[in-house]
Every structure is written in C-alpha cells, then in structure tokens.
Scaffold this active site. Structure first.
Site, PDB file in Angstrom:
ATOM      1  N   LEU A 510       0.980  -1.504  -0.210  1.00  0.00           N
ATOM      2  CA  LEU A 510       0.170  -0.321   0.089  1.00  0.00           C
ATOM      3  C   LEU A 510       0.520   1.229   0.514  1.00  0.00           C
ATOM      4  CD1 LEU A 510      -2.190  -1.059   3.028  1.00  0.00           C
ATOM      5  CD2 LEU A 510      -2.863  -0.777   0.145  1.00  0.00           C
ATOM      6  N   GLY A 516       8.817   1.824   7.385  1.00  0.00           N
ATOM      7  CA  GLY A 516       9.061   0.413   6.947  1.00  0.00           C
ATOM      8  C   GLY A 516       7.671   0.434   5.673  1.00  0.00           C
ATOM      9  N   PRO A 517       8.036  -0.610   4.917  1.00  0.00           N
ATOM     10  CA  PRO A 517       6.587  -0.992   4.126  1.00  0.00           C
ATOM     11  C   PRO A 517       4.705  -1.029   4.521  1.00  0.00           C
ATOM     12  CG  PRO A 517       7.563  -2.933   4.185  1.00  0.00           C
ATOM     13  CD  PRO A 517       8.700  -1.951   4.959  1.00  0.00           C
ATOM     14  N   VAL A 518       4.042  -1.006   4.490  1.00  0.00           N
ATOM     15  CA  VAL A 518       2.423  -1.653   4.841  1.00  0.00           C
ATOM     16  C   VAL A 518       1.774  -1.856   3.397  1.00  0.00           C
ATOM     17  CG1 VAL A 518       0.116  -0.507   5.632  1.00  0.00           C
ATOM     18  CG2 VAL A 518       2.379   0.594   5.899  1.00  0.00           C
ATOM     19  N   LYS A 532       1.748  -2.992   9.216  1.00  0.00           N
ATOM     20  CA  LYS A 532       3.091  -1.974   9.185  1.00  0.00           C
ATOM     21  C   LYS A 532       4.154  -2.979   9.431  1.00  0.00           C
ATOM     22  CE  LYS A 532       2.922   2.115  10.651  1.00  0.00           C
ATOM     23  NZ  LYS A 532       2.810   3.374  11.984  1.00  0.00           N
ATOM     24  N   ASP A 629       2.809  14.612  14.424  1.00  0.00           N
ATOM     25  CA  ASP A 629       3.172  14.434  12.955  1.00  0.00           C
ATOM     26  C   ASP A 629       1.599  14.112  12.672  1.00  0.00           C
ATOM     27  OD1 ASP A 629       4.965  13.616  10.490  1.00  0.00           O
ATOM     28  OD2 ASP A 629       5.198  11.570  11.071  1.00  0.00           O
TER      29      ASP A 629
END
Length: 819
Positions: A510, A516-518, A532, A629
């Site tokens: 996604l 890192g990647p999801v 996640k 954030d």
C-alpha cells in the site's frame, strides 16, 4: 324597505369575504391534504415566532430538510423532520396523507418521513404553534394526535417536556455535525431509574451531569441560585417524571441546544434580534467531563493538576495517574474498621467522616426515606450505622443521600454545591487536625523516555514468549523490570500474516513510511487488514513502534485508525491495523484524478473530522497526546470517506499540567512543522494546531504545501497569506469547486486555517476553539497575523534541513508515501 333589500346581498358578500379572509389567515400556520407546502414555501406560527419550511444546513449542499426554525434572518433550526433521509433536490413537499399522517415526500411521491400516528384520523391537519410545537390535530374536535415536542431533535424549548419513564423517555439527540442533522453521538435527558437530574450521554456512557434537582436548582450547576431567570419545574404525570422550563422575561426567550460535540448551550433570543446569544455552556472546564478523576478522585479546575485523591486515598495506578490518566481513580490507604468486623469501632477508635465543602456530590446517590432521616445529623447517624455507607450528604430540598461502594464524579466548587461527608478510618481523621479540604496528591509530569524502554521490553517479551519463548534473542533484560499494565492485543503469527499478504507480495504493498512498508492482507475469515512491517534498515525502531502500540491500544475514536494486533516473531516486528479502503488523504490532493471525488461538503466534513480526532487526543482521551506528525499521508479515509488519523510512532504523552515540552531530536515532516518545533525543539498542542492549519489549507486548495510554489516562489501558506491581504482569498479554493453560494463558509475555513499557522504559538487557537470557529459557534474571528515561514519564501528540503541543523537540535525529516 327597498334599501334594506339591496343592502342584504352586499352584507352577504362582505360576510363571505370576511370568512374567506379569516380562513386564509388561519391557513398561514396550517398544513392539510388540500393545502400542502412545496419547497421553498413555508408556514409561520400565529405570533410570527416560528416557521416551518425547507432548508439546507449552512446552505452548503443540495440536501434539503424540513424543519421548524426561529422566524429570524439567521438560520436557527430547532427541530428536523427528515433528519436521517434528506431530500436530494428542491422537489419535496409536506402534506397530510390520506390516512391522516403528516408526511414529507420527494418529487416521486415517496414518503421520506411520517408522523407515524398509531391510530391516525383521516380528517386531520397540522398546525405550527407559537411555542414551536408542530401538532397534528383532528379537525372535528381539535384533539391533538401527535406533536413534534414528543420527538425533539437537539433543542429544548420553553414548555417542552424531557423525561418520562423506562418505556418512553423523551431525550434530545445531537446532530451528527453542524452541517448534518442526522442523529449524532450525544443525547441529553434524565435517567428515570435515578434521582432527578440531567445527563449528557456519549453513546450509552455518561459525559456530563447536572447534579440532583433540589426543587429549585441543580446542585451540581454553580450559579443557578443567584437570581436565575429561567425556572425549571419537575412534573410527575401518572408515574412519569418530566422536566420543563420557562423564562421570566417578556422581552426575550430562552432555549437549550445540544451541540454535535456534546455541549449543552443555553441561548437567549431578544425580541427584534437577528441572532441568539449563548449565555451558558455545560462544559466550562475539563472537570465538567463525567468521572474525569475516577472513583474517589476529586476535580478542581483551579488546581494544578486538576485531579487529586480524596484524603485517605491514593492512586489505584500511580504510573497512569502521573501520566495524567486519572480515570482509574483512587483506592483506600487503609480498610475501614467497620467493614472488617461489622462495627464502626475498633480498639476504641471509631471510623468517622471528613467534610468537604461546596462540592458537586457524586453520582449514584441513594435517597433515604424522609421519616428515617430529616436532618443532617440523622442522615449521618444512619450512614455510620450502615457499614456499606461510605459517604453522605444532606440538602433541604433533596433530603438525605447515601453512597455505597465506589463514588465518582466529584468536583470542587468555589461556591454553591453541597457538603459531602466521606467515611475514613480513625488514623486518617487523626491526621486532619481541623483541616476541611483533602490532601492533594500531586500528579507529576511524565518523563516518557525511560518509561517507553520498560514498556518496549515488556511488550516484546509478551509477544515473543507467546510464540517462541526467546526474548533473550532481542537482547532484552527483563529481570526486575516493573512491568506496566497495557491493554492486551491479539497476537498474530508470522505464518498467518505471510498467507494474508501473499508472502508480502509487491502488488499488495500500500505504501512505505518511516518504519517500512505497509501491506494489504486478507485473513482466513475474510477480514481485510493493513500490516505495517518494520524494515531492518529503518532508523526508527522498536521504541517508536512500541510507542505506537501503547498509544493506539488505549485510544478509541471514530477519527483515529484502529489497531488490531501485533507480531514479534522471526526477528520481525509488525503491527496489524484495520484496513482503510480509500487510502490516504494526500492521494486526493495535488491535482490527481481523485481530487474530483471530494466536493466542498466532503472536504469540510474531513476537516472537521480531523479536528475532532485532535480534540480527542488533546482533551478527551485517557491520555493527553501530541501527535507531532499530522499530515495528509497520515490521514486515512474509510469507505464513507471519514478521516482516520494514523501513525502515532512520533506521538508524545503529556501530563495534564504540562503545556509544552522540549526535545533534542526533532522529528516530523517538512511543510507541517511549527517553527518553534523545527527551530527550537519545543512542541505542544499548538504544534499540532499548526499542522492542522497547513492540512486545512491543503484540503481547501487541493495543493501540497511542501511541493507547491507559485510564480513568486511562495509556498502554499505564503500564497494564501498574499491572497488574504489582497482580499482574494477565495481564489485559494480548488477551482472546480467554485460556487458563490458557499463562498462565505470557504472564506471562514481559510480564515481559521491562517489563524492556525501564525508564527507565534501563543497566537494560535486551541483545537476546541478551532472547531467552534469552523462551526460558527464563534461568529467573530480575529484577524490573522503573519504566518510562519512566509518571510523565508519556499525552502527546499536540503535548505530546510541545513537551516535546522545549524540550530541546537538535530532534525529528522520523514517522508512517508500514501497508503
């Protein structure tokens, strides 16, 4: 005789004309099967006080509703018929159906709303009374078959009844939002099973209460006894208990509105005025939130921190208490002697009572029969003789009140309220030495850094022990660690997540963030998830990931993403979230094709939802949290495009008495950082407000602040400021949305956005004020001052990083892709 003969027809014609004229006059406030009203027609009550007609909330959408409104220039809606089924165009009409019900129908003659009278009478008509009640009458005898006061929406008018019995309890229900009159989260009324007092509920949970009714005032609302012009009355009608109110001022009227954010607003409308004036609100401080300090805690808005334990009690969970999470309340330091041996005397030293003056008495009072205790002394003696009685209070209008077991929702007032007596052991009473107030238990400011190390160790140990029992492989020393109490989360195996994501196939990816990647996944039961996965090369590791676990596991709000579980196996560290199908908000910005999917109403709804999520984090959650954030890629959109704030890895918990904090490591995203944080490492609620302001301007304009530059090299904020000063701020709106009918609201949103991004933190409004400004609860807005960074034009990432690195702090800029 001839003259009289000629005069008769003239008299007859005059009489017919007079009757017809009267008929027309009475019809002005009446709807029947022969006289419906069509959009935009309306009827007006006989005294010209109220009108019934069609409206669009805030005039910002094509949805049309039928409602009763104040007959004044400003749109003041006090009742809505088809609140959950809006008309989609202006072809609707209101009439009395053939069976005798009042109905709202669309252009295709489909019934969208009906009065649903159980036994309707065909020969009926609807009339708008000067009280604001819309009634359905039987024409033959005038008998009222139905009235809108029986099913109110969000407004409590004079002479309206609230209450009833367990089978039929009339309550107010809030709008979902200021622009959506459908049923919201909050309700207001009385609980027929308790002593008479008003409650506001958030869902099924109490959110605010008035304190008991003493026949004249609510003793939990200070100031009602001082010349209060609004008179409440308790009515007992055939076993049903109702409250009504009336206002003793012929030149004005008073009514109450339950706002979409759960606040009860008292309004006064003076004759000849175009707007009503808010004169009182239920939420004057955090202490008005139900159970703010938990059982045996007392809340004082004049004290720092606001929550302390009653004398003789200490925090049930000291660690949580010190973080400003007081809902766990307090526990006794020493057991009552009475409870140990069914006697109130032990070694000649009896239990006793400590008096607390001017307090809001707790919830769940038991009323003692008048014949048993009709004085304060008798009330106290009865409590002393009953080992289950832990507190008592006496009020002339109410009588004797006893409390058993835990007591909750006590507040210290400066005046009014009641005297409350708390049962204590002799040893605690001996230490009081004549003092009347409880000893304060000070809640310290949280030092997050060391706490999260212990939490991280514990959480990793819990997950790894479940599967492999090899916590030592993580290099974690668990001996002698004070393991914190965190909420249990489901633990997923690595194998389960591998199958769910197709072995972490790239086609299921996604996006990729700082961790890192999801990946998108689907469990065997069909549930879709987002995984996640912490990258081995990530500079943000287990501390930040565990930070997110600890925070989100304690947060529950419709505008926050929901954490489902975790996996710490085979050196992997993963979090599993609910899958949010419409990806992140940034996908809908920057002129993408998806930008066309968000009309102005949807954008305003998203802005408000983000604001409500921040309000929960800053003020309403168990913890006071600064996100640090907030940005478009960290706002996810669900299947109904509701915004969900995500990614809490950089968030920080504040103590309740903590306004700001400093850090030597600045983390966040360029374009959203407040200047005091980026340059000096200081962060607070106002830092999140700055980020919210940037996000608001991005949503309005459809442009990204971090990459936008105009022909003068101005950033989006700089461009918005320039347009504002040139009286052309409406040009900021995403061009395809341009519509003269909504310009005023768009201008208000831009105005609020510029207030949020002002250079100085002290000049920025807090989130509750921001929401009130957006909802027009605050009508007059101050002029905005110079926004941050506008004097620096538009710096590149490298320039910004270098500028920040020249300061005393390190700066980490994160760049997270949409998911």
């Amino acid at each position: 005789m001839l003259k009289l003969t000629l005069l008769k027809p003239l008299l007859l014609l005059f009489a017919l004309f007079f009757l017809q004229s009267c008929s027309l006059c009475t019809a002005a406030d009446t709807i029947s099967i022969a006289h419906p009203i069509k959009d935009p027609e309306e009827i007006v009550s006989s005294g010209q006080t109220f009108k019934l007609g069609f409206f669009s909330p805030g005039n910002i959408s094509d949805n049309r509703y039928v409602g009763v409104m104040m007959n004044i220039p400003s749109q003041t809606v006090i009742w809505v018929a088809n609140r959950d089924r809006p008309l989609r165009d202006s072809s609707g009409f209101v009439t009395v159906s053939e069976d005798g019900n009042l109905v709202v129908m669309n252009g295709q003659k489909q019934i969208l709303w009906s009065s649903n009278v159980s036994f309707p009478i065909a020969n009926s008509s609807a009339q708008l009374l000067d009280s604001g009640d819309l009634v359905l009458r039987e024409n033959s005898n005038g008998r009222i078959l139905w009235g809108s006061f029986q099913i109110p929406t969000d407004s409590f008018l004079q002479d309206m009844r609230l209450g009833g019995n367990t089978n039929n309890n009339i309550k107010l229900t809030s709008w979902r939002s200021p622009t959506d009159p459908s049923v919201g989260n909050f309700s207001f009324g009385i609980d027929p099973l308790r002593m008479p007092e008003f409650f506001i509920w958030n869902g099924s949970k109490p959110y605010w209460r008035s304190g008991p009714w003493n026949g004249n005032v609510y003793i939990g609302v200070p100031g009602m006894s001082s010349g209060y012009q609004n008179r409440f009355e308790l009515v007992n009608d055939k076993g049903s208990v109702f409250f009504t109110h009336s206002f003793f001022n012929d030149s004005a009227s008073m009514y109450y509105v339950l706002s979409s954010s759960g606040i009860l607003l008292e309004n006064i409308l003076y004759k000849g005025s175009a707007n009503s004036k808010i004169t009182w609100t239920s939420l004057r401080s955090e202490c008005d939130v139900y159970g703010k300090c938990g059982p045996f805690g007392i809340c004082d808005p004049q004290h720092k921190p606001i929550c302390t334990c009653l004398r003789g009690f200490e925090p049930t969970d000291k660690e949580e208490w010190d973080k400003g999470n007081w809902t766990g309340g307090c526990s006794r330091k020493a057991m009552l002697q009475c409870n140990m041996n069914n006697s109130s005397v032990h070694n000649g030293k009896p239990d006793g009572f400590l008096k607390f003056d001017n307090v809001k008495v707790p919830d769940f009072a038991d009323l003692v029969e008048f014949l048993k205790a009709n004085t304060e002394e008798q009330c106290g003696n009865l409590c002393m003789q009953n080992c289950s009685c832990v507190a008592y209070s006496y009020n002339r209008g109410i009588g004797c009140m006893h409390w058993s077991n835990g007591i909750i929702d006590i507040q210290q007032f400066s005046f009014d309220g009641a005297d409350l007596y708390i049962r204590l052991t002799f040893s605690e009473l001996d230490h009081v030495k004549g003092k009347r107030k409880q000893k304060a238990v000070v809640a310290s400011i949280v030092s997050i850094g060391s706490v999260f190390i212990a939490i991280s160790a514990y959480f990793v140990w819990k997950c790894l022990t479940k599967y492999r029992g090899k916590a030592s492989r993580m290099g974690v020393l668990l001996d002698n660690i004070d393991q914190p109490k965190i909420e249990e989360l489901p633990l997923y195996s690595f194998e389960t997540l591998t199958k769910a994501t197709g072995n972490f196939d790239l086609k299921n990816k996604l996006g990729e963030g700082g961790f890192g990647p999801v990946y998108k996944g689907r469990l065997l039961n069909g549930q879709e998830i987002a995984v996640k996965r912490l990258s081995s090369s990530s500079t943000q590791g287990i501390k930040e990931l565990t930070n997110e676990v600890v925070l989100i596991s304690k947060l529950q709000h419709r505008n926050l993403v929901r954490l489902l579980g975790c996996c710490f196996e085979r050196e992997e560290k993963m979090l599993i979230y609910e899958y949010v199908p419409n990806k992140s908000l940034d996908v809908y910005l920057s002129g993408s094709q998806k930008s066309e999917l968000l009309d102005w109403r949807q954008r305003a709804f998203i802005i408000e939802g983000i604001g409500r999520g921040l309000l929960y984090l800053h003020r309403d959650s168990r913890l006071k949290i600064i996100h640090r954030d907030l940005k478009a890629s960290n706002v996810l959109l669900d299947n109904e495009l509701n915004p969900r704030i995500s990614d809490f890895g950089l968030a920080r918990i504040f103590g309740s008495n903590q306004d700001q904090a400093n850090t030597n490591k600045v983390v966040g995203t360029y374009g959203y950082m407040a200047p005091e944080y980026a340059m000096g490492g200081k962060f607070s609620e106002k830092s999140d407000v700055y980020s919210f302001g940037v996000l608001l301007l991005e949503i309005v304009s459809g442009k990204r602040n971090s990459i936008y530059k105009d022909e003068n090299d101005l950033s989006l904020i700089g461009y918005a400021w320039k347009l504002w000063n040139d009286n052309g701020a409406i040009k900021l709106l995403y061009a395809p949305l341009s519509d003269p009918s909504m310009e005023m609201e768009v201008m208000r949103y831009i105005h609020v956005g510029l207030l949020c991004v002002q250079e100085m933190a002290k000049d920025r409004p807090n989130i509750p004020t921001v929401l009130s400004m957006l909802n027009s609860e605050i009508s007059e807005l101050p002029p905005p001052k110079l926004p941050a960074y506008t004097a620096r034009l538009c710096l590149s990432n490298n320039e910004f990083s270098q500028l920040s690195l020249d300061s005393v702090n390190d700066v980490t800029i994160t760049s997270v892709q949409g998911r």
